[in-house]
Design an enzyme around this catalytic site. Sequence first.
Site, mmCIF file in Angstrom:
data_model
loop_
_atom_site.group_PDB
_atom_site.id
_atom_site.type_symbol
_atom_site.label_atom_id
_atom_site.label_comp_id
_atom_site.label_asym_id
_atom_site.label_seq_id
_atom_site.Cartn_x
_atom_site.Cartn_y
_atom_site.Cartn_z
ATOM 1 N N HIS A 228 69.159 6.161 32.943
ATOM 2 C CA HIS A 228 69.940 6.885 33.948
ATOM 3 C C HIS A 228 69.889 6.149 35.277
ATOM 4 O O HIS A 228 70.935 5.886 35.903
ATOM 5 C CB HIS A 228 69.382 8.304 34.111
ATOM 6 C CG HIS A 228 69.998 9.063 35.248
ATOM 7 N ND1 HIS A 228 70.994 10.003 35.067
ATOM 8 C CD2 HIS A 228 69.775 9.020 36.597
ATOM 9 C CE1 HIS A 228 71.360 10.500 36.247
ATOM 10 N NE2 HIS A 228 70.624 9.916 37.199
ATOM 11 N N GLU A 229 68.683 5.804 35.731
ATOM 12 C CA GLU A 229 68.564 5.092 37.004
ATOM 13 C C GLU A 229 69.195 3.700 36.913
ATOM 14 O O GLU A 229 69.819 3.225 37.872
ATOM 15 C CB GLU A 229 67.105 5.009 37.432
ATOM 16 C CG GLU A 229 66.416 6.358 37.611
ATOM 17 C CD GLU A 229 67.132 7.282 38.590
ATOM 18 O OE1 GLU A 229 67.829 6.770 39.492
ATOM 19 O OE2 GLU A 229 67.009 8.511 38.450
ATOM 20 N N HIS A 232 72.895 3.808 37.570
ATOM 21 C CA HIS A 232 73.338 3.742 38.971
ATOM 22 C C HIS A 232 73.492 2.283 39.404
ATOM 23 O O HIS A 232 74.470 1.922 40.068
ATOM 24 C CB HIS A 232 72.324 4.445 39.874
ATOM 25 C CG HIS A 232 72.315 5.933 39.744
ATOM 26 N ND1 HIS A 232 73.463 6.686 39.724
ATOM 27 C CD2 HIS A 232 71.286 6.823 39.640
ATOM 28 C CE1 HIS A 232 73.164 7.976 39.627
ATOM 29 N NE2 HIS A 232 71.832 8.085 39.563
ATOM 30 N N GLU A 266 76.397 10.984 39.282
ATOM 31 C CA GLU A 266 75.282 11.384 38.423
ATOM 32 C C GLU A 266 75.719 11.551 36.970
ATOM 33 O O GLU A 266 74.979 11.215 36.043
ATOM 34 C CB GLU A 266 74.664 12.686 38.942
ATOM 35 C CG GLU A 266 74.010 12.568 40.308
ATOM 36 C CD GLU A 266 72.826 11.604 40.308
ATOM 37 O OE1 GLU A 266 72.215 11.392 39.246
ATOM 38 O OE2 GLU A 266 72.520 11.067 41.388
#
Length: 371
Positions: A228-229, A232, A266
């Site tokens: 997930h990070e 980004h 997100e």
Amino acid sequence: MSRRFAAFGAAVLAGMAAVPLSATSAAAVAAPVCLSGNLLYDYQSADAGTSKPTMTKPVRSANVELWGNEKPTDSPHQLTADFQYTAGDGGFRLCYTPTTTTSMSSMWVRFNAESTKLWRVNDTRGATYTLDSQTLHNVSSSASLGAIKPSSDTARAWHAFDTVNLLWWNRNNPASICWSSHETDGNHCTELNIQWTDTSTDGPYYDIGSHTIHLSAADPDSEHTVLHESGHFFMNRLFNGFPSYTICSSQYIYNRAGSGTCAWVEGFADAVAAYLLGDYRYVWPNGTEMSFAHSPGWGTGDQVEGNVTGSLLDLWRNVDGGNWNRTITLLTSTAPSTFSEYFNTDRPKAAPSLSTGSDALSYLRSHSIQY
């Protein structure tokens, strides 16, 4: 290495008429000495449930170097000018041919939690995690080091490092080894930094300016969290800069309305993780999880992160040919700030266009997004 040895051998042969056979130097009969084995790591798998069972995986794509010295009086140093990579099974085999003796005084292998200059895991001082194998002494022939594992206090660093392979392998950039086609020089890619220590309480989040992911101590147990990070960072590289967005006001906004920009940023990162791991959920480092299927009590529309995530996953898997490749190509030429912009404005611009018709709209409706 092979060119140097061949040239040296030719010189020896040219002088054999003048030098008795018994005087042939040790270097002329030296053979390559190789060290091989597999780099593995044990980890607690949050993705396998709240019991977090211990599992083992290979460390893939890590930089690996051969170190040692030929004579006891020599200073230990890197024996090869460059590095190799651990294979899909964590395997490695590095060789060196002695030049002054027929054996090596010492040899060992050094592993770096870095892949070229593409991504790395470092501590709060900026030092990349490394691991040295056992040191062999008086080495005259090749040897297997067997399975090598980092200690339990650093294994999570290697888990985080290895997990990012999934994103790099699927980045869909034919132009270079870099993260997106905006960078075509493989020698100057933007590097993803992952900062972690076994006592950290700083994370998880992505710092845009330094291209650094901050992970708390247990965060690497969840591959969803790591990816997930990393998602980004990937959006940053696809857009060649991070889009403007409203800061998400709540840590748990997967099923709550926030803003269109927050839900897009997100939701995309959630979808990156679930897409790469082949599932339809988010998993926290303690092993609890949440499905992205729209459920009673969820907010409606494209300002809800979970609705955007589920829609993206359904589009990629069920409408766009079973993968995200065409979306990745599209996002390198457009930089939508909301899911609505991505779907309604940018998908028709793809060549060929990505569907916004009834088939695509039906999947969006299942996530309460009505266009």
